[in-house]
Scaffold this motif. Structure first.
Motif, PDB file in Angstrom:
ATOM      1  N   CYS A  42       0.832  -1.208   0.000  1.00 13.04           N
ATOM      2  CA  CYS A  42       0.000   0.000   0.000  1.00 13.04           C
ATOM      3  C   CYS A  42       0.865   1.256   0.000  1.00 13.04           C
ATOM      4  O   CYS A  42       0.588   2.211  -0.736  1.00 13.04           O
ATOM      5  N   ILE A  43       1.890   1.253   0.810  1.00  5.05           N
ATOM      6  CA  ILE A  43       2.779   2.412   0.878  1.00  5.05           C
ATOM      7  C   ILE A  43       3.509   2.597  -0.447  1.00  5.05           C
ATOM      8  O   ILE A  43       3.642   3.722  -0.942  1.00  5.05           O
ATOM      9  N   LEU A  44       3.968   1.518  -1.036  1.00  5.42           N
ATOM     10  CA  LEU A  44       4.656   1.609  -2.328  1.00  5.42           C
ATOM     11  C   LEU A  44       3.717   2.127  -3.416  1.00  5.42           C
ATOM     12  O   LEU A  44       4.095   2.978  -4.223  1.00  5.42           O
ATOM     13  N   THR A  45       2.474   1.651  -3.413  1.00  5.68           N
ATOM     14  CA  THR A  45       1.490   2.128  -4.392  1.00  5.68           C
ATOM     15  C   THR A  45       1.212   3.616  -4.212  1.00  5.68           C
ATOM     16  O   THR A  45       1.156   4.364  -5.194  1.00  5.68           O
ATOM     17  N   ALA A  46       1.057   4.048  -2.972  1.00  7.84           N
ATOM     18  CA  ALA A  46       0.834   5.475  -2.710  1.00  7.84           C
ATOM     19  C   ALA A  46       2.029   6.302  -3.151  1.00  7.84           C
ATOM     20  O   ALA A  46       1.864   7.390  -3.708  1.00  7.84           O
ATOM     21  N   ALA A  47       3.226   5.797  -2.932  1.00  7.84           N
ATOM     22  CA  ALA A  47       4.425   6.533  -3.333  1.00  7.84           C
ATOM     23  C   ALA A  47       4.533   6.644  -4.848  1.00  7.84           C
ATOM     24  O   ALA A  47       4.904   7.696  -5.375  1.00  7.84           O
ATOM     25  N   ILE A  48       4.191   5.576  -5.548  1.00  9.98           N
ATOM     26  CA  ILE A  48       4.220   5.622  -7.017  1.00  9.98           C
ATOM     27  C   ILE A  48       3.187   6.623  -7.531  1.00  9.98           C
ATOM     28  O   ILE A  48       3.472   7.431  -8.419  1.00  9.98           O
ATOM     29  N   TYR A  49       1.995   6.585  -6.966  1.00  8.70           N
ATOM     30  CA  TYR A  49       0.953   7.534  -7.374  1.00  8.70           C
ATOM     31  C   TYR A  49       1.387   8.980  -7.120  1.00  8.70           C
ATOM     32  O   TYR A  49       1.251   9.844  -7.981  1.00  8.70           O
ATOM     33  N   ARG A  50       1.925   9.233  -5.926  1.00  4.58           N
ATOM     34  CA  ARG A  50       2.378  10.589  -5.604  1.00  4.58           C
ATOM     35  C   ARG A  50       3.529  11.014  -6.513  1.00  4.58           C
ATOM     36  O   ARG A  50       3.629  12.176  -6.879  1.00  4.58           O
ATOM     37  N   ALA A  51       4.387  10.073  -6.871  1.00  3.26           N
ATOM     38  CA  ALA A  51       5.500  10.403  -7.759  1.00  3.26           C
ATOM     39  C   ALA A  51       4.994  10.798  -9.146  1.00  3.26           C
ATOM     40  O   ALA A  51       5.542  11.696  -9.781  1.00  3.26           O
ATOM     41  N   LEU A  52       3.938  10.137  -9.586  1.00  2.06           N
ATOM     42  CA  LEU A  52       3.380  10.460 -10.897  1.00  2.06           C
ATOM     43  C   LEU A  52       2.587  11.761 -10.896  1.00  2.06           C
ATOM     44  O   LEU A  52       2.513  12.442 -11.918  1.00  2.06           O
ATOM     45  N   GLY A 112       8.822   5.665  -1.453  1.00  4.38           N
ATOM     46  CA  GLY A 112       8.781   4.409  -2.199  1.00  4.38           C
ATOM     47  C   GLY A 112       9.977   3.516  -2.000  1.00  4.38           C
ATOM     48  O   GLY A 112       9.833   2.300  -1.833  1.00  4.38           O
ATOM     49  N   LEU A 113      11.168   4.088  -2.030  1.00  2.00           N
ATOM     50  CA  LEU A 113      12.353   3.255  -1.877  1.00  2.00           C
ATOM     51  C   LEU A 113      12.439   2.570  -0.516  1.00  2.00           C
ATOM     52  O   LEU A 113      12.773   1.384  -0.458  1.00  2.00           O
ATOM     53  N   PRO A 114      12.138   3.268   0.598  1.00  4.34           N
ATOM     54  CA  PRO A 114      12.134   2.537   1.877  1.00  4.34           C
ATOM     55  C   PRO A 114      11.107   1.400   1.906  1.00  4.34           C
ATOM     56  O   PRO A 114      11.396   0.314   2.421  1.00  4.34           O
ATOM     57  N   ALA A 115       9.939   1.618   1.339  1.00  2.00           N
ATOM     58  CA  ALA A 115       8.922   0.557   1.299  1.00  2.00           C
ATOM     59  C   ALA A 115       9.387  -0.590   0.410  1.00  2.00           C
ATOM     60  O   ALA A 115       9.197  -1.766   0.744  1.00  2.00           O
ATOM     61  N   LEU A 116      10.001  -0.262  -0.710  1.00  2.91           N
ATOM     62  CA  LEU A 116      10.511  -1.295  -1.611  1.00  2.91           C
ATOM     63  C   LEU A 116      11.622  -2.103  -0.942  1.00  2.91           C
ATOM     64  O   LEU A 116      11.661  -3.334  -1.039  1.00  2.91           O
ATOM     65  N   ALA A 117      12.512  -1.429  -0.228  1.00  2.00           N
ATOM     66  CA  ALA A 117      13.580  -2.122   0.491  1.00  2.00           C
ATOM     67  C   ALA A 117      13.001  -3.039   1.564  1.00  2.00           C
ATOM     68  O   ALA A 117      13.452  -4.183   1.734  1.00  2.00           O
ATOM     69  N   ALA A 118      11.990  -2.573   2.277  1.00  2.00           N
ATOM     70  CA  ALA A 118      11.356  -3.403   3.301  1.00  2.00           C
ATOM     71  C   ALA A 118      10.641  -4.600   2.675  1.00  2.00           C
ATOM     72  O   ALA A 118      10.684  -5.710   3.223  1.00  2.00           O
ATOM     73  N   LEU A 119      10.004  -4.394   1.519  1.00  2.00           N
ATOM     74  CA  LEU A 119       9.369  -5.512   0.817  1.00  2.00           C
ATOM     75  C   LEU A 119      10.392  -6.578   0.454  1.00  2.00           C
ATOM     76  O   LEU A 119      10.153  -7.775   0.636  1.00  2.00           O
ATOM     77  N   VAL A 120      11.528  -6.155  -0.047  1.00  2.00           N
ATOM     78  CA  VAL A 120      12.589  -7.100  -0.407  1.00  2.00           C
ATOM     79  C   VAL A 120      13.062  -7.862   0.830  1.00  2.00           C
ATOM     80  O   VAL A 120      13.247  -9.073   0.790  1.00  2.00           O
ATOM     81  N   LEU A 121      13.227  -7.151   1.938  1.00  2.00           N
ATOM     82  CA  LEU A 121      13.683  -7.805   3.160  1.00  2.00           C
ATOM     83  C   LEU A 121      12.652  -8.791   3.711  1.00  2.00           C
ATOM     84  O   LEU A 121      13.019  -9.842   4.235  1.00  2.00           O
ATOM     85  N   VAL A 122      11.385  -8.457   3.598  1.00  2.00           N
ATOM     86  CA  VAL A 122      10.335  -9.376   4.073  1.00  2.00           C
ATOM     87  C   VAL A 122      10.282 -10.622   3.171  1.00  2.00           C
ATOM     88  O   VAL A 122      10.088 -11.739   3.648  1.00  2.00           O
ATOM     89  N   LEU A 123      10.476 -10.430   1.885  1.00  2.00           N
ATOM     90  CA  LEU A 123      10.434 -11.557   0.948  1.00  2.00           C
ATOM     91  C   LEU A 123      11.726 -12.357   0.912  1.00  2.00           C
ATOM     92  O   LEU A 123      11.737 -13.511   0.486  1.00  2.00           O
ATOM     93  N   TRP A 124      12.815 -11.796   1.348  1.00  2.00           N
ATOM     94  CA  TRP A 124      14.141 -12.393   1.215  1.00  2.00           C
ATOM     95  C   TRP A 124      14.234 -13.820   1.770  1.00  2.00           C
ATOM     96  O   TRP A 124      14.734 -14.706   1.090  1.00  2.00           O
TER      97      TRP A 124
END
Length: 100
Positions: free
Chosen positions: A64-74, A85-97
């Protein structure tokens, strides 16, 4: 109403300040809402004992945070993606790792 121009070419700073106050207020509200959702969702995920659901809830809120960040960026500017977006993306990678 237009800003007053001075002889040196500068514009009235008070005009711009008054014009930007509503925008700044909305941006501050957005930041607060973003931070509140992120914190609430991730803290909630820490209290879930089932690891499957803990991971899924964390992924949901980070997505949700990543989606909001992408929308705000656009819509508002690319810099917001790097701040949100980047902190959320990094956290997503760490959770999936661990599951990769």
């Amino acid at each position: 109403m237009r800003p007053k121009k001075y002889l040196n070419g500068q514009e009235d700073l008070q005009f711009h300040t008054r014009a930007f106050i509503p925008r700044k207020k909305a941006l501050a509200a957005n930041q607060g809402l973003y931070s509140g959702f992120l914190a609430a969702g991730l803290i909630w995920s820490l209290f879930i004992s089932d690891l499957f659901w803990q991971r899924n809830i964390a992924l949901f809120f980070l997505s949700c945070i990543l989606t909001a960040a992408i929308y705000r960026a656009l819509t508002a500017g690319r810099a917001i993606f790097f701040k949100q977006g980047l902190p959320a993306l990094a956290a997503l990678v760490l959770v999936l790792w661990p599951s990769c």
